[in-house]
Design a protein around this motif. Structure first.
Motif, PDB file in Angstrom:
ATOM      1  N   LYS A 255     -36.510  15.450  -5.883  1.00 17.32           N
ATOM      2  CA  LYS A 255     -36.511  15.491  -4.413  1.00 17.32           C
ATOM      3  C   LYS A 255     -37.928  15.500  -3.852  1.00 17.32           C
ATOM      4  CE  LYS A 255     -32.092  17.931  -3.839  1.00 17.32           C
ATOM      5  NZ  LYS A 255     -31.461  19.194  -3.356  1.00 17.32           N
ATOM      6  N   ILE A 256     -38.800  16.266  -4.504  1.00 16.04           N
ATOM      7  CA  ILE A 256     -40.176  16.361  -4.019  1.00 16.04           C
ATOM      8  C   ILE A 256     -40.894  15.034  -4.207  1.00 16.04           C
ATOM      9  CG2 ILE A 256     -42.383  17.551  -4.314  1.00 16.04           C
ATOM     10  CD1 ILE A 256     -40.732  19.994  -5.293  1.00 16.04           C
ATOM     11  N   LEU A 257     -40.670  14.386  -5.354  1.00 16.56           N
ATOM     12  CA  LEU A 257     -41.309  13.098  -5.594  1.00 16.56           C
ATOM     13  C   LEU A 257     -40.781  12.039  -4.635  1.00 16.56           C
ATOM     14  CD1 LEU A 257     -43.355  11.556  -7.236  1.00 16.56           C
ATOM     15  CD2 LEU A 257     -41.587  11.105  -8.945  1.00 16.56           C
TER      16      LEU A 257
ATOM     17  N   ASP B  39     -39.626  27.632 -14.993  1.00 16.19           N
ATOM     18  CA  ASP B  39     -39.209  26.592 -15.927  1.00 16.19           C
ATOM     19  C   ASP B  39     -40.379  25.648 -16.145  1.00 16.19           C
ATOM     20  OD1 ASP B  39     -37.857  24.764 -17.469  1.00 16.19           O
ATOM     21  OD2 ASP B  39     -36.732  23.889 -15.800  1.00 16.19           O
ATOM     22  N   ARG B  40     -41.302  26.052 -17.007  1.00 16.43           N
ATOM     23  CA  ARG B  40     -42.579  25.357 -17.131  1.00 16.43           C
ATOM     24  C   ARG B  40     -42.445  23.907 -17.582  1.00 16.43           C
ATOM     25  NH1 ARG B  40     -44.474  30.679 -18.350  1.00 16.43           N
ATOM     26  NH2 ARG B  40     -46.372  31.132 -17.150  1.00 16.43           N
ATOM     27  N   ASN B  41     -41.440  23.585 -18.379  1.00 17.89           N
ATOM     28  CA  ASN B  41     -41.321  22.250 -18.948  1.00 17.89           C
ATOM     29  C   ASN B  41     -40.223  21.411 -18.309  1.00 17.89           C
ATOM     30  OD1 ASN B  41     -43.400  22.518 -20.908  1.00 17.89           O
ATOM     31  ND2 ASN B  41     -42.044  23.839 -22.088  1.00 17.89           N
ATOM     32  N   LEU B  42     -39.737  21.830 -17.130  1.00 20.87           N
ATOM     33  CA  LEU B  42     -38.674  21.125 -16.440  1.00 20.87           C
ATOM     34  C   LEU B  42     -37.469  20.880 -17.355  1.00 20.87           C
ATOM     35  CD1 LEU B  42     -41.419  20.136 -14.857  1.00 20.87           C
ATOM     36  CD2 LEU B  42     -39.870  18.508 -13.828  1.00 20.87           C
ATOM     37  N   THR B  43     -37.066  21.908 -18.055  1.00 20.96           N
ATOM     38  CA  THR B  43     -35.943  21.771 -18.974  1.00 20.96           C
ATOM     39  C   THR B  43     -34.595  21.967 -18.283  1.00 20.96           C
ATOM     40  OG1 THR B  43     -36.158  24.106 -19.573  1.00 20.96           O
ATOM     41  CG2 THR B  43     -37.303  22.504 -20.959  1.00 20.96           C
ATOM     42  N   LEU B  44     -34.578  22.679 -17.169  1.00 19.91           N
ATOM     43  CA  LEU B  44     -33.328  22.962 -16.470  1.00 19.91           C
ATOM     44  C   LEU B  44     -32.985  21.835 -15.509  1.00 19.91           C
ATOM     45  CD1 LEU B  44     -33.898  26.737 -15.601  1.00 19.91           C
ATOM     46  CD2 LEU B  44     -32.565  25.777 -17.505  1.00 19.91           C
ATOM     47  N   PRO B  45     -31.710  21.462 -15.425  1.00 23.51           N
ATOM     48  CA  PRO B  45     -31.306  20.373 -14.516  1.00 23.51           C
ATOM     49  C   PRO B  45     -31.713  20.625 -13.075  1.00 23.51           C
ATOM     50  CG  PRO B  45     -29.509  20.931 -16.005  1.00 23.51           C
ATOM     51  CD  PRO B  45     -30.565  21.970 -16.214  1.00 23.51           C
ATOM     52  N   GLU B  46     -31.611  21.874 -12.617  1.00 22.46           N
ATOM     53  CA  GLU B  46     -31.947  22.153 -11.228  1.00 22.46           C
ATOM     54  C   GLU B  46     -33.450  21.979 -10.957  1.00 22.46           C
ATOM     55  OE1 GLU B  46     -30.919  26.244 -13.168  1.00 22.46           O
ATOM     56  OE2 GLU B  46     -30.318  24.125 -13.321  1.00 22.46           O
ATOM     57  N   THR B  47     -34.289  22.285 -11.966  1.00 28.54           N
ATOM     58  CA  THR B  47     -35.723  22.085 -11.793  1.00 28.54           C
ATOM     59  C   THR B  47     -36.048  20.601 -11.742  1.00 28.54           C
ATOM     60  OG1 THR B  47     -36.035  24.066 -13.139  1.00 28.54           O
ATOM     61  CG2 THR B  47     -38.001  22.795 -12.608  1.00 28.54           C
ATOM     62  N   ARG B  48     -35.401  19.839 -12.603  1.00 27.30           N
ATOM     63  CA  ARG B  48     -35.621  18.394 -12.615  1.00 27.30           C
ATOM     64  C   ARG B  48     -35.149  17.768 -11.312  1.00 27.30           C
ATOM     65  NH1 ARG B  48     -36.171  17.593 -18.396  1.00 27.30           N
ATOM     66  NH2 ARG B  48     -35.666  15.392 -18.495  1.00 27.30           N
ATOM     67  N   ALA B  49     -34.024  18.263 -10.809  1.00 30.17           N
ATOM     68  CA  ALA B  49     -33.522  17.750  -9.532  1.00 30.17           C
ATOM     69  C   ALA B  49     -34.503  18.080  -8.404  1.00 30.17           C
ATOM     70  CB  ALA B  49     -32.148  18.334  -9.242  1.00 30.17           C
ATOM     71  N   GLN B  50     -35.072  19.297  -8.440  1.00 31.28           N
ATOM     72  CA  GLN B  50     -36.052  19.685  -7.430  1.00 31.28           C
ATOM     73  C   GLN B  50     -37.275  18.782  -7.495  1.00 31.28           C
ATOM     74  OE1 GLN B  50     -36.605  21.170  -4.416  1.00 31.28           O
ATOM     75  NE2 GLN B  50     -36.023  23.189  -5.217  1.00 31.28           N
ATOM     76  N   ALA B  51     -37.739  18.505  -8.710  1.00 33.50           N
ATOM     77  CA  ALA B  51     -38.895  17.625  -8.880  1.00 33.50           C
ATOM     78  C   ALA B  51     -38.595  16.236  -8.326  1.00 33.50           C
ATOM     79  CB  ALA B  51     -39.283  17.543 -10.352  1.00 33.50           C
TER      80      ALA B  51
ATOM     81  N   ALA C 242     -45.263  18.484  -9.617  1.00 36.22           N
ATOM     82  CA  ALA C 242     -44.832  19.322 -10.733  1.00 36.22           C
ATOM     83  C   ALA C 242     -44.970  20.800 -10.412  1.00 36.22           C
ATOM     84  CB  ALA C 242     -45.644  18.976 -11.980  1.00 36.22           C
ATOM     85  N   LYS C 243     -46.080  21.162  -9.794  1.00 37.49           N
ATOM     86  CA  LYS C 243     -46.305  22.567  -9.461  1.00 37.49           C
ATOM     87  C   LYS C 243     -45.258  23.066  -8.472  1.00 37.49           C
ATOM     88  CE  LYS C 243     -48.727  26.372  -9.548  1.00 37.49           C
ATOM     89  NZ  LYS C 243     -48.862  27.158 -10.791  1.00 37.49           N
ATOM     90  N   LEU C 244     -45.005  22.279  -7.440  1.00 38.21           N
ATOM     91  CA  LEU C 244     -44.037  22.690  -6.425  1.00 38.21           C
ATOM     92  C   LEU C 244     -42.620  22.745  -6.979  1.00 38.21           C
ATOM     93  CD1 LEU C 244     -45.428  20.702  -3.365  1.00 38.21           C
ATOM     94  CD2 LEU C 244     -45.297  23.199  -3.580  1.00 38.21           C
ATOM     95  N   ALA C 245     -42.339  21.944  -8.007  1.00 38.99           N
ATOM     96  CA  ALA C 245     -40.999  21.963  -8.596  1.00 38.99           C
ATOM     97  C   ALA C 245     -40.767  23.197  -9.450  1.00 38.99           C
ATOM     98  CB  ALA C 245     -40.786  20.705  -9.437  1.00 38.99           C
ATOM     99  N   THR C 246     -41.833  23.767  -9.998  1.00 38.41           N
ATOM    100  CA  THR C 246     -41.659  24.834 -10.984  1.00 38.41           C
ATOM    101  C   THR C 246     -42.004  26.229 -10.476  1.00 38.41           C
ATOM    102  OG1 THR C 246     -43.894  24.420 -11.838  1.00 38.41           O
ATOM    103  CG2 THR C 246     -42.074  23.295 -12.938  1.00 38.41           C
ATOM    104  N   VAL C 247     -42.812  26.340  -9.435  1.00 36.98           N
ATOM    105  CA  VAL C 247     -43.167  27.666  -8.953  1.00 36.98           C
ATOM    106  C   VAL C 247     -41.913  28.358  -8.429  1.00 36.98           C
ATOM    107  CG1 VAL C 247     -43.763  26.840  -6.625  1.00 36.98           C
ATOM    108  CG2 VAL C 247     -44.743  28.970  -7.472  1.00 36.98           C
ATOM    109  N   GLY C 248     -41.762  29.654  -8.741  1.00 32.18           N
ATOM    110  CA  GLY C 248     -40.575  30.391  -8.338  1.00 32.18           C
ATOM    111  C   GLY C 248     -40.510  30.610  -6.844  1.00 32.18           C
TER     112      GLY C 248
END
Length: 324
Positions: free
Chosen positions: A252-254, A238-250, A224-230
């Motif tokens: 990939k990392i998972l 995007d603290r709550n993973l509301t943006l599609p690109e942040t969710r997609a990043q999360a 979660a941290k790696l997905a949201t840090v700028g």
């Protein structure tokens, strides 16, 4: 974080005892990171850090470190553990160019050691011992939850430190001609989760005895941290993973974390647990009571580590867009 007395060896005394010249040279550079850590933290996070006065090597086979505001004590066994880590964990990263970022021998061990060192460093830099001894905090929270909250805080600060460190390492490798193209930001985040996986996976999941959250809780929080840090300090978070690109990043990392576990089990089997089983149980029944203690800290105290994505993953994993 517990009170400890100054014992054992100075870094030069310890290094002089290493008979393997390659290991001595490698570990010398690891230990040397301590001298730059305060300056790096001040530069990366724009905060003033009162420098620790000592780094000591405790002559014990136990794996681990301890620290307070005055010193960090690294167990000799922890250095040996990091030195023995398998470089193959990088195979979990999709970009084949990433192999060339590790232009120094023992790259995985170096980063695993550096994350552990940064974790202890932030305990002192953020005065966690003072907070845990605070009468006000004792009245507000169970001590066990408070200890885990502070471990969680140090974890996430150290995760960001490693991410920024890897960004610099990638830029340097590109400038040195070690990699033919710039590594994408997504690749660097995947490298980071591989390093953090390597740092924790070989350890027994009995860390709760030292006040740490369970291994699976820590690793999911790292995702979660790696997905949201700028990518840059000035980028919005995007603290709550509301943006599609942040969710997609999360996602990939998972997925990269899962590839790490698959590779680990191919080599070691399930003799040190099954992270897939642990993650399944984690998302079915969230058990992170220490988050209440962590989120109640004042804004200045949690400024470096305050991302709500870990809470999001914990409380809304069923809505996390394919994270599990």
């Amino acid at each position: 974080m517990q009170d400890i007395r100054p014992i054992n060896l100075t870094p030069p005394e310890y290094l002089a005892q290493i008979t393997d010249s390659q290991k001595r040279e490698e570990v010398t550079s690891w230990v040397g990171e301590f001298d730059f850590m305060a300056g790096n933290v001040e530069f990366l996070f724009d905060i003033y850090v009162e420098v620790f006065t000592e780094l000591r090597i405790s002559d014990t086979d136990d794996v681990g470190m301890q620290g307070n505001e005055y010193a960090i004590y690294v167990n000799r066994g922890h250095i040996d553990y990091c030195y023995a880590l398998d470089e193959s964990v990088l195979e979990a990263v999709e970009d084949p160019n990433v192999r060339n970022i590790a232009v120094l021998p023992g790259f995985v061990g170096r980063i695993a050691f550096l994350w552990s060192l940064a974790h202890e460093f932030f305990h002192g830099a953020r005065a966690h011992n003072t907070r845990i001894d605070s009468e006000a905090e004792k009245r507000r929270h169970e001590r066990g939850d408070l200890e885990r909250a502070l471990e969680y805080d140090a974890d996430l600060c150290a995760v960001v430190y490693i991410y920024r460190y890897l960004q610099k390492r990638a830029r340097d490798a590109r400038a040195e001609g070690a990699i033919p193209v710039d590594l994408s930001d997504s690749t660097i985040r995947q490298v980071a989760i591989c390093m953090l996986f390597a740092a924790l996976r070989g350890l027994p999941d009995a860390s709760s005895d030292a006040g740490h959250p369970a291994r699976v809780n820590r690793l999911v929080s790292f995702v979660a941290k790696l997905a949201t840090v700028g990518e840059r300090d000035e980028d919005p978070i995007d603290r709550n993973l509301t943006l599609p690109e942040t969710r997609a990043q999360a996602g990939k990392i998972l997925e990269c974390l899962c590839r790490c576990e698959k590779k680990y089990q191919e080599i070691h089997g399930k003799r040190n647990g099954d992270l897939f089983f642990e993650m399944e149980g984690f998302f079915k029944k969230i058990d992170m009571p220490y988050l209440d203690a962590w989120t109640s800290m004042d804004e200045e105290q949690i400024r470096l580590s305050d991302e709500r994505a870990s809470l999001f993953l914990a409380q809304k994993s069923d809505q996390a867009g394919g994270l599990v």
